[in-house]
Design a protein around this motif. Sequence first.
Motif, PDB file in Angstrom:
ATOM      1  N   SER A 209       7.980   4.668  -9.100  1.00  6.56           N
ATOM      2  CA  SER A 209       7.497   3.672 -10.060  1.00  6.56           C
ATOM      3  C   SER A 209       7.785   4.177 -11.469  1.00  6.56           C
ATOM      4  N   LYS A 210       8.407   3.338 -12.271  1.00  8.18           N
ATOM      5  CA  LYS A 210       8.806   3.740 -13.614  1.00  8.18           C
ATOM      6  C   LYS A 210       7.823   3.205 -14.650  1.00  8.18           C
ATOM      7  N   GLY A 211       7.693   3.972 -15.708  1.00  8.07           N
ATOM      8  CA  GLY A 211       6.792   3.558 -16.766  1.00  8.07           C
ATOM      9  C   GLY A 211       5.360   3.895 -16.430  1.00  8.07           C
ATOM     10  N   ILE A 212       4.467   3.238 -17.093  1.00  8.06           N
ATOM     11  CA  ILE A 212       3.050   3.498 -16.922  1.00  8.06           C
ATOM     12  C   ILE A 212       2.590   2.904 -15.602  1.00  8.06           C
ATOM     13  N   SER A 213       1.606   3.488 -14.939  1.00  5.64           N
ATOM     14  CA  SER A 213       1.166   3.051 -13.617  1.00  5.64           C
ATOM     15  C   SER A 213      -0.219   2.424 -13.692  1.00  5.64           C
ATOM     16  N   SER A 214      -0.774   2.143 -12.526  1.00  5.65           N
ATOM     17  CA  SER A 214      -2.106   1.541 -12.455  1.00  5.65           C
ATOM     18  C   SER A 214      -3.172   2.555 -12.846  1.00  5.65           C
ATOM     19  N   VAL A 215      -4.245   2.070 -13.482  1.00  5.26           N
ATOM     20  CA  VAL A 215      -5.349   2.949 -13.869  1.00  5.26           C
ATOM     21  C   VAL A 215      -6.119   3.457 -12.658  1.00  5.26           C
ATOM     22  N   THR A 216      -5.966   2.812 -11.498  1.00  2.00           N
ATOM     23  CA  THR A 216      -6.698   3.249 -10.307  1.00  2.00           C
ATOM     24  C   THR A 216      -6.213   4.608  -9.811  1.00  2.00           C
ATOM     25  N   ASP A 217      -4.982   5.016 -10.187  1.00  2.00           N
ATOM     26  CA  ASP A 217      -4.435   6.290  -9.724  1.00  2.00           C
ATOM     27  C   ASP A 217      -4.680   7.437 -10.691  1.00  2.00           C
ATOM     28  N   GLY A 218      -5.366   7.193 -11.788  1.00  2.00           N
ATOM     29  CA  GLY A 218      -5.657   8.255 -12.737  1.00  2.00           C
ATOM     30  C   GLY A 218      -4.986   8.030 -14.068  1.00  2.00           C
ATOM     31  N   TYR A 219      -5.110   9.033 -14.937  1.00  2.00           N
ATOM     32  CA  TYR A 219      -4.626   8.922 -16.315  1.00  2.00           C
ATOM     33  C   TYR A 219      -3.377   9.762 -16.574  1.00  2.00           C
ATOM     34  N   GLU A 220      -2.877  10.490 -15.575  1.00  2.00           N
ATOM     35  CA  GLU A 220      -1.872  11.519 -15.840  1.00  2.00           C
ATOM     36  C   GLU A 220      -0.438  11.002 -15.928  1.00  2.00           C
ATOM     37  N   ALA A 221      -0.109   9.883 -15.339  1.00  2.00           N
ATOM     38  CA  ALA A 221       1.285   9.422 -15.336  1.00  2.00           C
ATOM     39  C   ALA A 221       1.691   8.964 -16.731  1.00  2.00           C
ATOM     40  N   LEU A 222       2.660   9.669 -17.344  1.00  2.00           N
ATOM     41  CA  LEU A 222       3.151   9.281 -18.661  1.00  2.00           C
ATOM     42  C   LEU A 222       4.474   8.533 -18.567  1.00  2.00           C
ATOM     43  N   THR A 223       5.324   8.913 -17.602  1.00  2.00           N
ATOM     44  CA  THR A 223       6.622   8.251 -17.470  1.00  2.00           C
ATOM     45  C   THR A 223       6.813   7.580 -16.117  1.00  2.00           C
ATOM     46  N   GLY A 224       5.903   7.769 -15.182  1.00  2.00           N
ATOM     47  CA  GLY A 224       6.049   7.125 -13.884  1.00  2.00           C
ATOM     48  C   GLY A 224       5.350   7.899 -12.783  1.00  2.00           C
ATOM     49  N   GLN A 225       5.545   7.406 -11.574  1.00  2.00           N
ATOM     50  CA  GLN A 225       4.948   8.008 -10.387  1.00  2.00           C
ATOM     51  C   GLN A 225       6.008   8.162  -9.307  1.00  2.00           C
ATOM     52  N   ILE A 226       5.869   9.210  -8.499  1.00  2.00           N
ATOM     53  CA  ILE A 226       6.635   9.363  -7.270  1.00  2.00           C
ATOM     54  C   ILE A 226       5.638   9.599  -6.155  1.00  2.00           C
ATOM     55  N   ASN A 227       5.577   8.649  -5.218  1.00  2.00           N
ATOM     56  CA  ASN A 227       4.627   8.718  -4.117  1.00  2.00           C
ATOM     57  C   ASN A 227       5.381   8.903  -2.805  1.00  2.00           C
ATOM     58  N   VAL A 228       4.962   9.876  -2.012  1.00  2.00           N
ATOM     59  CA  VAL A 228       5.575  10.170  -0.721  1.00  2.00           C
ATOM     60  C   VAL A 228       4.639   9.699   0.390  1.00  2.00           C
ATOM     61  N   GLU A 229       5.186   8.929   1.325  1.00  2.00           N
ATOM     62  CA  GLU A 229       4.449   8.518   2.508  1.00  2.00           C
ATOM     63  C   GLU A 229       4.972   9.308   3.709  1.00  2.00           C
ATOM     64  N   TYR A 230       4.060  10.037   4.369  1.00  2.00           N
ATOM     65  CA  TYR A 230       4.430  10.734   5.589  1.00  2.00           C
ATOM     66  C   TYR A 230       4.504   9.742   6.761  1.00  2.00           C
ATOM     67  N   LYS A 231       5.137  10.168   7.833  1.00  2.00           N
ATOM     68  CA  LYS A 231       5.156   9.369   9.044  1.00  2.00           C
ATOM     69  C   LYS A 231       3.732   9.142   9.548  1.00  2.00           C
ATOM     70  N   LYS A 232       3.509   7.964  10.147  1.00  2.00           N
ATOM     71  CA  LYS A 232       2.199   7.597  10.679  1.00  2.00           C
ATOM     72  C   LYS A 232       2.239   7.602  12.216  1.00  2.00           C
TER      73      LYS A 232
END
Length: 735
Positions: A209-232
């Motif tokens: 995710s590029k740019g600013i993210s949702s406030v529900t995930d915290g305040y730390e993302a300044l330029t984006g997020q990288i989220n990894v999903e493990y196998k279920k």
Amino acid sequence: MREIKRFIISLLATSHIVFVFGGASIQGVVLDEHNQPLPGAEVYWMNGTEGTITDNNGHFILEKEESSQNKIIVSYAGYEDDTVTINPSIATQKIKLTESLQLDEIGVSAQKLTNVLNSRIAVVQTQQMNSGELRRAACCNLGESFVNNPSVDVSYSDAATGAKQIRLLGLSGSYVQMLTEKIPNFRGLASPYGLNFIPGPWMESIQVSKGISSVTDGYEALTGQINVEYKKPISSDKLTVNLFGSSARRIEGNIDGAFKLNDNLSTMLFGHYENDTKEHDMGGDGFLDQPKVQQVNLFNRWYYRTEKLISQVGAKYIYEDRQSGQTEAACRNNENPYNIGIITHRGELFTKNGILYDDDRNSSLGIIVAGSFHDQKASFGRAEYNARQGNLYTNIIYETTINKRHTLKGGGSFNGDWFNESIEGIEYQNNEFVPGMFAEYSFKWHEKFVAMAGVRGDYHPTDKFFVTPRLHLKYDPCEWVYFRGSLGKGSRTTHILGENNYLMASSRKIIIDDQLKREEAWNYGVSANAFIPTGKKRKISVITEWYYTHFINQVIVDMDSDPHLVHFSNLDGRSYASTFQAEISYEFFRGFTMTAAHRITDVKQTINGRLREKPLTSRFKTLLTLSYQTPLKKWQFDVTGQLNGGGRMPDPDPTQPLWEKEYKPFPMLSAQITKRFKTWSIYIGSENLLNFTQKNPIIEANDPWGENFDASMVWGPVHGRKIYAGLRWRLKQKD
């Protein structure tokens, strides 16, 4: 009441919980005409905001959302979308697709344009990299997963320790929020080497995710997020094995197994072993080109689901032995050899739980609690740096749908870090506990416009109360054009030694000013996505975007003022990063796809009173990827080429310059061939086919105890061409 009791018991008995459930759902699996799964198909509610993407086995679970017509849309870029009415009497939809096929209950259109998908439904600009994309390259770990991605760069932080950093929107990974299944991870001590801690075969998908993210995930993302999903365990093969070996004599083995214990409970076990302990010194400077690494990685997760409750629990342990420095031959000829050793023990514990309260409004409660412990013992020549970090993260989220146009989220969070660091026997302790609250409101207008506004307030022990506002907009003027805009603020605390300990592999003196401020920045972004029909049941995907990050406070890493020291200080002046990127993807004919992208980056900061270009930052990147699958998907051919722009080096000593002031553009080329059989596949490929390497990446390698020794002047690849091969085998679950 029984379900509520179970929820309370699971909450008290575990140490880490995350929200994953949002209500009743429909389930299905998408297959092609040859009974092969179609990963990455988008499935979303008509006139809604909720959607999902099929996993690596073609499965999807779409949570219920209020819809007047009870219709969904299933889409795969390059083919015609289909809108259908759901038949609630069908529990699981099993869908077999041709190139364009419509069924009575669900219509799906699909093609193999690319496995890097830009979601049409997300308000935030997001790219999804599923398992098919990850298998197009060696992808032994997270740090090697972005070869085909035009937005994310991964480079070595130095030429001695093997530390890697991600760059997104022109800025290093410390400004990117790293998540594992929506849990903040690899912060502080884990940030230099954390990209090696997630094996590639364990990953189900990566969301960028590029740019600013949702406030529900915290305040730390300044330029984006990288989220990894493990196998279920509910959607994975019963057993998979992945073996890998390279011409550098690196070997890896991965195994994972999913076990369904009953209709509600399942579990999954993961194992990883890496051995890369052979010496390589292609440059002949007496230093290893890359560290010798041994790693053991174990992971176990549990999944429990009923109609009203989903609960997941997991535990992970990592051991890594990383050795570098002078080669054995150089050590034999040196009475006082320069060696680097980093021993890491890391444990993580988590559980995810969510409970549904109101079917009509999709009201639900989720709680996130994550815990980790990181122990690191390191030596850099004569300097010893031993550190421990503990982290506890919690998040409580309540979500409700007011009506079909209005959705509300709210909750509270807590993030705590405990640091205990020892440098040359002198101990330093630093504890940081930050509680906070947040609210987020989403509004849909005329089914074409979506606005998501959020604000959070957090209390920092030194900076006291601070506010983080964020706004996202999405507008769809027609079915094939999408516009997005974002505006928001982010902040983070800098842990200087933990995040930059690789700089100790240098003779540079480290100077850290007192009372460094928490970093703060505003991020602005706009993007336009177009899916242009070509008249052949295919579409050209075109993406253009621009992001601008403006720093209010920043910790400046000054390596210019003196070539013999690195100075960490507060920003005194301007600092910004501007990035423009254009990307185009197209399937020329069935099975043959192309993605081309070009990015321009302008990053400047005030250093010693002057606004200057940030050193060791490439000014542009051009990428071209080609992929071809034979009609029965028995063979796959992938080629990726990059041209990385030049940039500025830190200022050398004017009286005795040991490196150039600039570095020139350089190419990178990789390729892979995959042959598939019924239950297994083999692959062979090459990294850095052109065998391009940076000359003399270690300054004064012949005198590591001298005042000019420096391993941090890295701008390009430090190792040459590598040939690799691997085998994948899987045992499918019974239907």
